[in-house]
Write an enzyme that holds these catalytic residues in place. Structure first.
Site, PDB file in Angstrom:
ATOM      1  N   LEU A   1       3.219  12.477   0.450  1.00  0.00           N
ATOM      2  CA  LEU A   1       3.884  13.501   1.265  1.00  0.00           C
ATOM      3  C   LEU A   1       2.861  14.517   1.780  1.00  0.00           C
ATOM      4  O   LEU A   1       2.983  15.050   2.881  1.00  0.00           O
ATOM      5  CB  LEU A   1       4.974  14.199   0.430  1.00  0.00           C
ATOM      6  CG  LEU A   1       5.857  15.174   1.178  1.00  0.00           C
ATOM      7  CD1 LEU A   1       6.685  14.470   2.252  1.00  0.00           C
ATOM      8  CD2 LEU A   1       6.787  15.926   0.216  1.00  0.00           C
TER       9      LEU A   1
ATOM     10  N   LYS B   1       2.197   2.069  -5.042  1.00  0.00           N
ATOM     11  CA  LYS B   1       2.916   1.546  -6.217  1.00  0.00           C
ATOM     12  C   LYS B   1       2.110   1.716  -7.492  1.00  0.00           C
ATOM     13  O   LYS B   1       2.654   2.063  -8.534  1.00  0.00           O
ATOM     14  CB  LYS B   1       3.227   0.051  -6.046  1.00  0.00           C
ATOM     15  CG  LYS B   1       4.247  -0.255  -4.987  1.00  0.00           C
ATOM     16  CD  LYS B   1       4.463  -1.754  -4.877  1.00  0.00           C
ATOM     17  CE  LYS B   1       3.240  -2.505  -4.393  1.00  0.00           C
ATOM     18  NZ  LYS B   1       2.798  -2.194  -3.037  1.00  0.00           N
TER      19      LYS B   1
ATOM     20  N   THR C   1      -8.638  -3.619  -0.779  1.00  0.00           N
ATOM     21  CA  THR C   1      -9.141  -4.975  -0.970  1.00  0.00           C
ATOM     22  C   THR C   1     -10.124  -5.359   0.121  1.00  0.00           C
ATOM     23  O   THR C   1     -11.120  -6.019  -0.138  1.00  0.00           O
ATOM     24  CB  THR C   1      -7.950  -5.968  -1.004  1.00  0.00           C
ATOM     25  OG1 THR C   1      -7.113  -5.591  -2.097  1.00  0.00           O
ATOM     26  CG2 THR C   1      -8.394  -7.395  -1.217  1.00  0.00           C
TER      27      THR C   1
ATOM     28  N   ASP D   1       0.809  -1.225   0.000  1.00  0.00           N
ATOM     29  CA  ASP D   1       0.000   0.000   0.000  1.00  0.00           C
ATOM     30  C   ASP D   1       0.840   1.271   0.000  1.00  0.00           C
ATOM     31  O   ASP D   1       0.433   2.296   0.535  1.00  0.00           O
ATOM     32  CB  ASP D   1      -0.961   0.035   1.211  1.00  0.00           C
ATOM     33  CG  ASP D   1      -1.844  -1.186   1.253  1.00  0.00           C
ATOM     34  OD1 ASP D   1      -2.372  -1.542   0.200  1.00  0.00           O
ATOM     35  OD2 ASP D   1      -1.983  -1.788   2.333  1.00  0.00           O
ATOM     36  N   GLU D   2       2.000   1.214  -0.618  1.00  0.00           N
ATOM     37  CA  GLU D   2       2.862   2.396  -0.675  1.00  0.00           C
ATOM     38  C   GLU D   2       2.434   3.359  -1.775  1.00  0.00           C
ATOM     39  O   GLU D   2       2.999   4.452  -1.898  1.00  0.00           O
ATOM     40  CB  GLU D   2       4.321   1.993  -0.933  1.00  0.00           C
ATOM     41  CG  GLU D   2       4.946   1.116   0.149  1.00  0.00           C
ATOM     42  CD  GLU D   2       4.775  -0.368  -0.158  1.00  0.00           C
ATOM     43  OE1 GLU D   2       4.012  -0.697  -1.089  1.00  0.00           O
ATOM     44  OE2 GLU D   2       5.392  -1.188   0.534  1.00  0.00           O
TER      45      GLU D   2
ATOM     46  N   GLY E   1      -4.296  -4.557  -4.019  1.00  0.00           N
ATOM     47  CA  GLY E   1      -5.293  -3.591  -4.455  1.00  0.00           C
ATOM     48  C   GLY E   1      -4.556  -2.353  -4.893  1.00  0.00           C
ATOM     49  O   GLY E   1      -3.940  -1.675  -4.085  1.00  0.00           O
ATOM     50  N   HIS E   2      -4.533  -2.098  -6.183  1.00  0.00           N
ATOM     51  CA  HIS E   2      -3.826  -0.935  -6.697  1.00  0.00           C
ATOM     52  C   HIS E   2      -4.831   0.098  -7.183  1.00  0.00           C
ATOM     53  O   HIS E   2      -5.626  -0.181  -8.065  1.00  0.00           O
ATOM     54  CB  HIS E   2      -2.868  -1.349  -7.827  1.00  0.00           C
ATOM     55  CG  HIS E   2      -1.710  -2.165  -7.339  1.00  0.00           C
ATOM     56  ND1 HIS E   2      -0.897  -2.894  -8.159  1.00  0.00           N
ATOM     57  CD2 HIS E   2      -1.234  -2.340  -6.080  1.00  0.00           C
ATOM     58  CE1 HIS E   2       0.033  -3.496  -7.423  1.00  0.00           C
ATOM     59  NE2 HIS E   2      -0.152  -3.179  -6.165  1.00  0.00           N
TER      60      HIS E   2
ATOM     61  N   VAL F   1       2.427  13.929  -4.399  1.00  0.00           N
ATOM     62  CA  VAL F   1       1.742  14.810  -3.450  1.00  0.00           C
ATOM     63  C   VAL F   1       0.221  14.708  -3.555  1.00  0.00           C
ATOM     64  O   VAL F   1      -0.506  15.563  -3.076  1.00  0.00           O
ATOM     65  CB  VAL F   1       2.188  16.291  -3.636  1.00  0.00           C
ATOM     66  CG1 VAL F   1       3.650  16.456  -3.242  1.00  0.00           C
ATOM     67  CG2 VAL F   1       1.975  16.750  -5.080  1.00  0.00           C
TER      68      VAL F   1
ATOM     69  N   GLN G   1       2.272  -6.002  -2.973  1.00  0.00           N
ATOM     70  CA  GLN G   1       2.660  -6.076  -1.556  1.00  0.00           C
ATOM     71  C   GLN G   1       3.969  -5.294  -1.334  1.00  0.00           C
ATOM     72  O   GLN G   1       4.288  -4.420  -2.127  1.00  0.00           O
ATOM     73  CB  GLN G   1       2.798  -7.529  -1.083  1.00  0.00           C
ATOM     74  CG  GLN G   1       1.459  -8.258  -0.931  1.00  0.00           C
ATOM     75  CD  GLN G   1       0.903  -8.792  -2.234  1.00  0.00           C
ATOM     76  OE1 GLN G   1       1.603  -9.398  -3.019  1.00  0.00           O
ATOM     77  NE2 GLN G   1      -0.373  -8.582  -2.467  1.00  0.00           N
TER      78      GLN G   1
END
Ligand code: IMP
Ligand code: MG
Length: 432
Positions: A335, A17, A303, A14-15, A41-42, A417, A188
């Site tokens: 950020l 990506k 998800t 969940d970064e 989940g993207h 951002v 992930q």
């Protein structure tokens, strides 16, 4: 040298990506998903529309890209067909030209899902319940079903997926040899990797850069760049150690989802709650600081819609992630979510039994006892989502980024951002 780039999660997933992949996919000819399944989940926001992807690579949103679901993935055929149909309903084209499914990917069955939702270990780990672990288990004990065999069947799903299935290793290697831009899309994060994460609180595949090689059939000498995606703070869904967590897992679990809050409160009510949360967070209440990150960052699973656990940036874990992935650069996302905080903390070391270390710990039990050593930095109040170059950022945000870069140990290549494609600041130092 090959024009290849692996994008991996530097934290617990969940970064953001999906958004970074979408941004960098402009240059890509091919996008390859190499591990995991529909546990991922993207979310990608483009042209005012929000696309939620679980198994199809994020490159599908752009025209004329080849998207590959690689051999390292596990695929629920019904979910894949649904996802294809949903994308078509949203006006996208999905056909055998822009989506290819590896014949060697494994099939998630009903039984896998049942086992995943009923077992005690799944509950302890807090899995997504999508059958991921049991499916990889069958793969490794050699009792699994590969997609190539599944589509020989007569079911409607088998017939409709058949034209999409190919041996993908040759397609990917041919593209690399022809000098095409090939982007590997991680799912992930490093700390959820089955070998290098916080075992047993991990997923069942290799989410790190090494997994991109195995999950696609490409050799290590063909990789030019590895970009690690880090949120400007930390989140974790499910159980497991989280040294920099603000508050604790059980308090977070009891919270309503943001959708519930929005339903219960009017828009003004929500704003009032947010303002109250800001005040309490700046009085120093750790749990409320975490809650503020959750509310401002919309930290609820794509998800499972579970409230995510939140915490400060963990520099020890980030440096570890940079090493095990061989990162050449980093992308810092969300950020903007750190706004309204007087002080922001970065974890720069752990205290273990009173001894300070800069090394990450692989034992979940040991890690759960690590006490973070923090550096405190000034925060900012401004909404920075309109910033389009580094110079548009307030000095405090620039200082924070500078320190993150030192702590991670690789240059920052992209800053995000906001969720939109345009809310991205490329710093012009990537090879891609
Ligand atoms: P599984 O992958 O469903 O077996 O879940 C194992 C662990 O990984 C659980 O803690 C999940 O919450 C976590 N997990 C799996 N996929 C994701 C993801 O895409 N984002 C964040 N956490 C994930
Ligand atoms: Mg996700």
């Amino acid at each position: 040298m090959a024009n290849t780039l692996i994008i991996v999660g530097g934290q617990f997933g969940d970064e953001g990506k999906g958004k970074i992949v979408d941004f960098l996919a402009e240059k890509a000819d091919m996008i390859v998903r190499y591990s995991g399944g529909n546990n991922a989940g993207h979310t990608v926001v483009s042209g005012g529309e929000t696309f939620k992807l679980h198994i199809i690579p994020s490159g599908i949103i752009r025209k004329n890209k080849v998207n590959i679901i690689g051999n390292g993935t596990v695929v629920n055929p019904d979910v894949l067909v649904d996802e294809m149909e949903n994308l078509e309903k949203m006006g996208l084209t999905v056909n055998e030209k822009n989506l290819i499914l590896s014949s060697a990917a494994h099939v998630i069955s009903e039984r896998h899902i049942m086992d995943d939702s009923s077992s005690a270990s799944s509950k302890m780990i807090g899995t997504t319940g999508r059958g991921i672990g049991p499916c990889y288990c069958d793969k490794v004990v050699r009792t699994g079903t590969r997609i190539g065999d599944f589509v020989k069947g007569k079911s409607g799903t088998a017939v409709s997926l058949r034209p999409f299935v190919k041996d993908t290793y040759s397609i990917i290697n041919d593209a690399i040899d022809a000098g095409k831009h090939v982007l590997f899309e991680g799912a992930q994060g490093t700390l959820l990797d089955v070998d290098h994460g916080t075992y047993p609180f991990v997923t069942s595949s290799n989410s790190i850069a090494g997994g991109a090689l195995i999950g696609s059939g490409v050799g290590p000498t063909k990789i030019r760049e590895v970009c690690g995606v880090f949120k400007a703070y930390s989140t974790r869904v499910g159980g497991g150690p989280f040294p920099t967590e603000l508050g604790n897992e059980s308090m977070t679990k009891e919270e309503d989802s943001v959708d519930m809050l929005r339903k219960e409160l009017s828009a003004e009510g929500f704003e009032r709650l947010l303002r109250k949360t800001v005040i309490k967070a700046n009085e120093g209440d750790a749990y409320t600081q975490g809650r503020l990150l959750r509310m401002q960052g919309y930290e609820y699973g794509t998800t499972t819609s579970r409230p995510r656990r939140t915490g400060w940036f963990d520099g020890v874990a980030a440096r570890y992630a940079a090493r095990v992935n061989g990162m050449t650069c980093a992308a810092i996302t969300k950020l903007d979510v750190l706004r309204n905080l007087d002080k922001i903390k970065i974890c720069v070391a752990y205290l273990i039994n009173g001894k300070q270390t800069g090394n990450f710990l692989l034992g979940a039990e040991e890690l759960s006892k690590a006490v973070p050593v923090y550096e405190e930095m000034s925060g900012w109040k401004e909404d920075i989502s309109k910033a389009r170059k580094a110079d548009d950022l307030p000095a405090a945000a620039k200082n924070y980024l500078g320190r993150l870069q030192q702590v991670i140990g690789v240059p920052i290549g992209i800053i995000s951002v906001g969720a939109g494609r345009e809310e991205t600041i490329p710093l012009g130092n990537m090879l891609w």
